[in-house]
Structures are given as structure tokens and as C-alpha cells.
Design a protein around this motif. Structure first.
Motif, PDB file in Angstrom:
ATOM      1  N   VAL A 200       4.732   3.493  -7.331  1.00 20.34           N
ATOM      2  CA  VAL A 200       4.473   4.346  -5.822  1.00 20.34           C
ATOM      3  C   VAL A 200       5.522   5.286  -5.930  1.00 20.34           C
ATOM      4  O   VAL A 200       6.839   5.116  -5.699  1.00 20.34           O
ATOM      5  N   THR A 201       4.875   6.482  -5.942  1.00 23.02           N
ATOM      6  CA  THR A 201       5.609   7.627  -5.430  1.00 23.02           C
ATOM      7  C   THR A 201       5.369   8.540  -4.420  1.00 23.02           C
ATOM      8  O   THR A 201       6.063   9.494  -4.263  1.00 23.02           O
ATOM      9  N   SER A 202       4.435   8.134  -3.596  1.00 22.64           N
ATOM     10  CA  SER A 202       3.739   9.010  -2.682  1.00 22.64           C
ATOM     11  C   SER A 202       3.221   7.994  -1.553  1.00 22.64           C
ATOM     12  O   SER A 202       2.860   6.761  -1.767  1.00 22.64           O
ATOM     13  N   GLU A 203       2.879   8.550  -0.443  1.00 25.45           N
ATOM     14  CA  GLU A 203       2.233   7.651   0.707  1.00 25.45           C
ATOM     15  C   GLU A 203       0.840   7.437   0.347  1.00 25.45           C
ATOM     16  O   GLU A 203       0.413   6.147   0.655  1.00 25.45           O
ATOM     17  N   LYS A 204       0.061   8.262  -0.587  1.00 22.33           N
ATOM     18  CA  LYS A 204      -1.180   8.175  -1.028  1.00 22.33           C
ATOM     19  C   LYS A 204      -1.144   6.818  -1.922  1.00 22.33           C
ATOM     20  O   LYS A 204      -2.065   5.733  -1.866  1.00 22.33           O
ATOM     21  N   GLU A 205      -0.155   6.936  -2.959  1.00 23.73           N
ATOM     22  CA  GLU A 205      -0.172   5.424  -3.931  1.00 23.73           C
ATOM     23  C   GLU A 205       0.123   4.343  -3.132  1.00 23.73           C
ATOM     24  O   GLU A 205      -0.268   3.231  -3.636  1.00 23.73           O
ATOM     25  N   LEU A 206       1.085   4.529  -2.221  1.00 29.06           N
ATOM     26  CA  LEU A 206       1.379   3.245  -1.400  1.00 29.06           C
ATOM     27  C   LEU A 206       0.102   2.645  -0.891  1.00 29.06           C
ATOM     28  O   LEU A 206      -0.079   1.327  -0.848  1.00 29.06           O
ATOM     29  N   GLN A 207      -0.672   3.262  -0.215  1.00 32.04           N
ATOM     30  CA  GLN A 207      -1.723   2.797   0.478  1.00 32.04           C
ATOM     31  C   GLN A 207      -2.881   2.143  -0.607  1.00 32.04           C
ATOM     32  O   GLN A 207      -3.483   1.507  -0.272  1.00 32.04           O
ATOM     33  N   GLU A 208      -2.792   3.124  -1.574  1.00 28.65           N
ATOM     34  CA  GLU A 208      -3.821   2.469  -2.796  1.00 28.65           C
ATOM     35  C   GLU A 208      -3.238   1.302  -3.194  1.00 28.65           C
ATOM     36  O   GLU A 208      -4.355   0.383  -3.718  1.00 28.65           O
ATOM     37  N   ASN A 209      -1.992   0.967  -3.523  1.00 24.62           N
ATOM     38  CA  ASN A 209      -1.711  -0.062  -4.160  1.00 24.62           C
ATOM     39  C   ASN A 209      -1.313  -1.405  -3.323  1.00 24.62           C
ATOM     40  O   ASN A 209      -1.362  -2.480  -3.847  1.00 24.62           O
ATOM     41  N   LEU A 210      -1.278  -1.034  -1.877  1.00 23.87           N
ATOM     42  CA  LEU A 210      -1.223  -2.267  -1.101  1.00 23.87           C
ATOM     43  C   LEU A 210      -2.032  -3.318  -1.286  1.00 23.87           C
ATOM     44  O   LEU A 210      -1.694  -4.425  -1.115  1.00 23.87           O
ATOM     45  N   PRO A 211      -3.260  -3.055  -1.098  1.00 19.88           N
ATOM     46  CA  PRO A 211      -4.305  -4.232  -1.228  1.00 19.88           C
ATOM     47  C   PRO A 211      -4.119  -5.174  -2.457  1.00 19.88           C
ATOM     48  O   PRO A 211      -4.552  -5.973  -2.747  1.00 19.88           O
ATOM     49  N   ILE A 212      -3.894  -4.429  -3.622  1.00 18.37           N
ATOM     50  CA  ILE A 212      -3.711  -4.752  -5.076  1.00 18.37           C
ATOM     51  C   ILE A 212      -2.219  -5.613  -4.852  1.00 18.37           C
ATOM     52  O   ILE A 212      -2.534  -6.895  -5.475  1.00 18.37           O
ATOM     53  N   PHE A 213      -1.111  -5.251  -4.313  1.00 16.50           N
ATOM     54  CA  PHE A 213       0.047  -6.061  -4.126  1.00 16.50           C
ATOM     55  C   PHE A 213      -0.085  -7.273  -3.447  1.00 16.50           C
ATOM     56  O   PHE A 213       0.310  -8.396  -3.758  1.00 16.50           O
ATOM     57  N   THR A 214      -0.991  -7.309  -2.361  1.00 16.12           N
ATOM     58  CA  THR A 214      -1.008  -8.316  -1.381  1.00 16.12           C
ATOM     59  C   THR A 214      -2.165  -9.352  -1.890  1.00 16.12           C
ATOM     60  O   THR A 214      -2.384 -10.364  -1.008  1.00 16.12           O
ATOM     61  N   ALA A 215      -3.055  -8.852  -2.621  1.00 18.76           N
ATOM     62  CA  ALA A 215      -4.263  -9.664  -2.988  1.00 18.76           C
ATOM     63  C   ALA A 215      -3.731 -11.065  -3.559  1.00 18.76           C
ATOM     64  O   ALA A 215      -2.930 -11.157  -4.253  1.00 18.76           O
ATOM     65  N   PRO A 216      -4.529 -12.261  -3.116  1.00 10.24           N
ATOM     66  CA  PRO A 216      -4.068 -13.613  -3.528  1.00 10.24           C
ATOM     67  C   PRO A 216      -4.577 -13.873  -4.803  1.00 10.24           C
ATOM     68  O   PRO A 216      -4.216 -15.041  -5.455  1.00 10.24           O
ATOM     69  N   ASP A 217      -5.411 -13.176  -5.478  1.00 11.84           N
ATOM     70  CA  ASP A 217      -6.148 -13.840  -6.515  1.00 11.84           C
ATOM     71  C   ASP A 217      -5.920 -13.320  -8.032  1.00 11.84           C
ATOM     72  O   ASP A 217      -6.514 -13.375  -8.966  1.00 11.84           O
ATOM     73  N   HIS A 218      -4.355 -12.892  -8.164  1.00 13.20           N
ATOM     74  CA  HIS A 218      -4.079 -12.427  -9.714  1.00 13.20           C
ATOM     75  C   HIS A 218      -3.657 -13.604 -10.426  1.00 13.20           C
ATOM     76  O   HIS A 218      -3.360 -14.593  -9.789  1.00 13.20           O
ATOM     77  N   ASN A 219      -3.930 -13.203 -11.639  1.00 22.15           N
ATOM     78  CA  ASN A 219      -3.530 -14.363 -12.734  1.00 22.15           C
ATOM     79  C   ASN A 219      -2.155 -13.909 -13.253  1.00 22.15           C
ATOM     80  O   ASN A 219      -1.599 -14.749 -14.157  1.00 22.15           O
ATOM     81  N   LYS A 220      -1.411 -13.192 -12.441  1.00 20.78           N
ATOM     82  CA  LYS A 220       0.131 -12.884 -13.091  1.00 20.78           C
ATOM     83  C   LYS A 220       0.869 -12.187 -11.714  1.00 20.78           C
ATOM     84  O   LYS A 220       0.248 -12.106 -10.805  1.00 20.78           O
ATOM     85  N   PRO A 221       2.131 -12.466 -11.935  1.00 22.92           N
ATOM     86  CA  PRO A 221       2.802 -11.967 -10.760  1.00 22.92           C
ATOM     87  C   PRO A 221       3.116 -10.361 -10.696  1.00 22.92           C
ATOM     88  O   PRO A 221       2.536  -9.860 -11.690  1.00 22.92           O
ATOM     89  N   VAL A 222       3.119  -9.862  -9.400  1.00 21.40           N
ATOM     90  CA  VAL A 222       3.200  -8.341  -9.457  1.00 21.40           C
ATOM     91  C   VAL A 222       4.525  -7.893  -8.874  1.00 21.40           C
ATOM     92  O   VAL A 222       5.144  -8.274  -7.912  1.00 21.40           O
TER      93      VAL A 222
END
Length: 247
Positions: A200-222
């Protein structure tokens, strides 16, 4: 007995539980009423303070993730700026908070969070700065790291807090010996140890990655690495605190 502030007047040599029990019993009705009044005034004033709304920065990243933390999560905080930033935002009910206390970012927060996640069914979040993270990076190098671990790494290239301290911010030794300035990134290490890496290097990237970061269904750590500027972080923090002084 060390008297760090040169103001010690009494020393109670007893068990902590015994001391607190006796103190509670000694409180009179008047003192309890005064205590409740003070507590009420404190909460009333706290609710009047505006939440920080900074532009892209370490503070903004922590605030954005705090809003998205799921109920029942365990939140681990590394030392220094991470704790100061997190306490500026409301904490959702049902979230447990843990913190190790060390000096110079030496507190083993990565190892602690990874170990906690290995034996917990909760989603486990670690908020950490770069010095704490890279000092304890071997905490990720183990076979027990699980998919419930999420790491928010605020990487501003050194010890940001020292840029805000009068005197130190003008020292010739600031970058080399005080803030330990660096250009290290976590991507290669994170991916080598099995983490999903989110830059994440910008506000836009932060907002794009937030749902991925907090999603509960990953099969690996984030691991989400937020790259910011020490100077800009310091400026935004000063602006926020100065705004509180004018209220």
C-alpha cells in the motif's frame, strides 16, 4: 526502590491483590461519589473530541483497519506509535487487546502474535511499525503460522517518534543512530514464509486492500505493508493534537 520521578512518598510492601482489596474497602461513600463524578466528566469530554481524519499516513491506515476489525478479534499492538495511534480510535465491543512492552522496539510483538494465532480460533491482528517488525521478523519463520494471522506493517523507514521530539529532530545523528533510517521492505520475506502480501503506497491502494486484509476466508496469513513518510506522519499528528488544544 527506584524513585524515577523524585516524588515517591510511600512504599507499600504487600501483595498487589491485597493492596487493591484494602484500597477498595477504605473508600468512603463520598470518595466513591467523587470518583464516579470524575469518571463521568472524563467520558463526557472524551466523547466531544473529534476522531482523527488525516490524509494517507500511518495514523489513517490504523484508523481504517480499526473500523473494519471483526467482532471477537484479538488485536496485538507493537510498541510506541502503534499504541498511541490506536488509542485515538474507538474499539469495537468484543475485541481483546494485547501488548508487550520493551524498549527501542525490542518487545517480540511479531513472535507473540504469531504464537497467539497458532493456538487460537480468533482472527488475530498485529499492528506494528517497521523497527519492531524487522527486529522480530524471525517470529514468522516457523511451521505453525496459521491463516488467522493478519499483520498491518506501517513502514515509514525508521523510528518516526523521534522526528516529533524537540531537539532530537535537529540532531546530526538523527537518521543514522536515533531513528535508524532504512529502505527495507517486507515483501520477499513475507512471501517466502507463506504470507499473502499486500503493498500500500496511497489512499486508493489502502481502500482497495482493506477488504482483502480483513476478509476471514483466506487460506494463508496476510501482511499488508503501508509505505509512508516519517516527516508527513509527524506533521499530520502535530496538526491533530494542535486542533485539540484550540477546543
Amino acid at each position: 526502590m527506584a524513585d524515577l520521578f523524585q516524588s515517591l512518598t510511600e512504599v507499600f510492601e504487600c501483595n498487589a491483590t491485597m493492596f487493591l482489596r484494602e484500597l477498595t474497602q477504605q473508600l468512603s461513600g463520598t470518595e466513591k461519589t467523587e470518583r464516579k463524578a470524575y469518571q463521568s466528566a472524563w467520558h463526557t469530554y472524551s466523547k466531544q473530541i473529534d476522531l482523527p481524519t488525516p490524509s494517507f499516513s500511518d495514523l489513517a491506515a490504523i484508523g481504517a483497519v480499526m473500523e473494519q476489525l471483526p467482532s471477537g478479534a484479538a488485536l496485538h499492538l507493537a510498541n510506541s506509535s502503534t499504541v498511541r495511534y490506536s488509542q485515538l480510535y474507538p474499539l469495537k465491543p468484543g475485541i481483546e487487546v494485547y501488548c508487550n512492552r520493551g524498549t527501542s522496539s525490542i518487545e517480540g510483538s511479531v513472535s507473540t502474535a504469531a504464537g497467539y494465532a497458532a493456538t487460537s480460533q480468533q482472527p488475530v491482528y498485529l499492528f506494528t511499525g517497521d523497527l519492531s517488525f524487522f527486529y522480530d521478523i524471525n517470529g514468522l519463520w516457523n511451521r505453525y503460522t496459521r491463516a488467522n494471522l493478519r499483520i498491518l506493517l506501517n513502514n515509514n523507514g525508521g523510528g518516526e517518534i523521534f522526528y516529533a521530539l524537540p531537539g532530537l529532530n535537529r540532531s546530526e545523528a538523527l537518521k543514522a543512530y536515533i531513528t535508524a533510517s532504512h529502505t527495507t521492505r517486507a515483501q520477499a520475506w513475507a512471501e517466502a514464509t507463506g504470507f499473502l502480501y499486500l503493498p500500500v503506497t496511497s489512499e486508493k491502494e489502502l481502500q482497495e486492500n482493506l477488504p482483502i486484509f480483513t476478509a476471514p476466508d483466506h487460506n494463508k496469513p496476510v501482511l499488508m505493508e503501508v509505505i509512508t513518510s516519517k516527516e508527513e506522519n509527524t506533521k499530520l499528528l502535530r496538526t491533530y493534537y494542535h486542533s485539540l488544544q484550540t477546543k
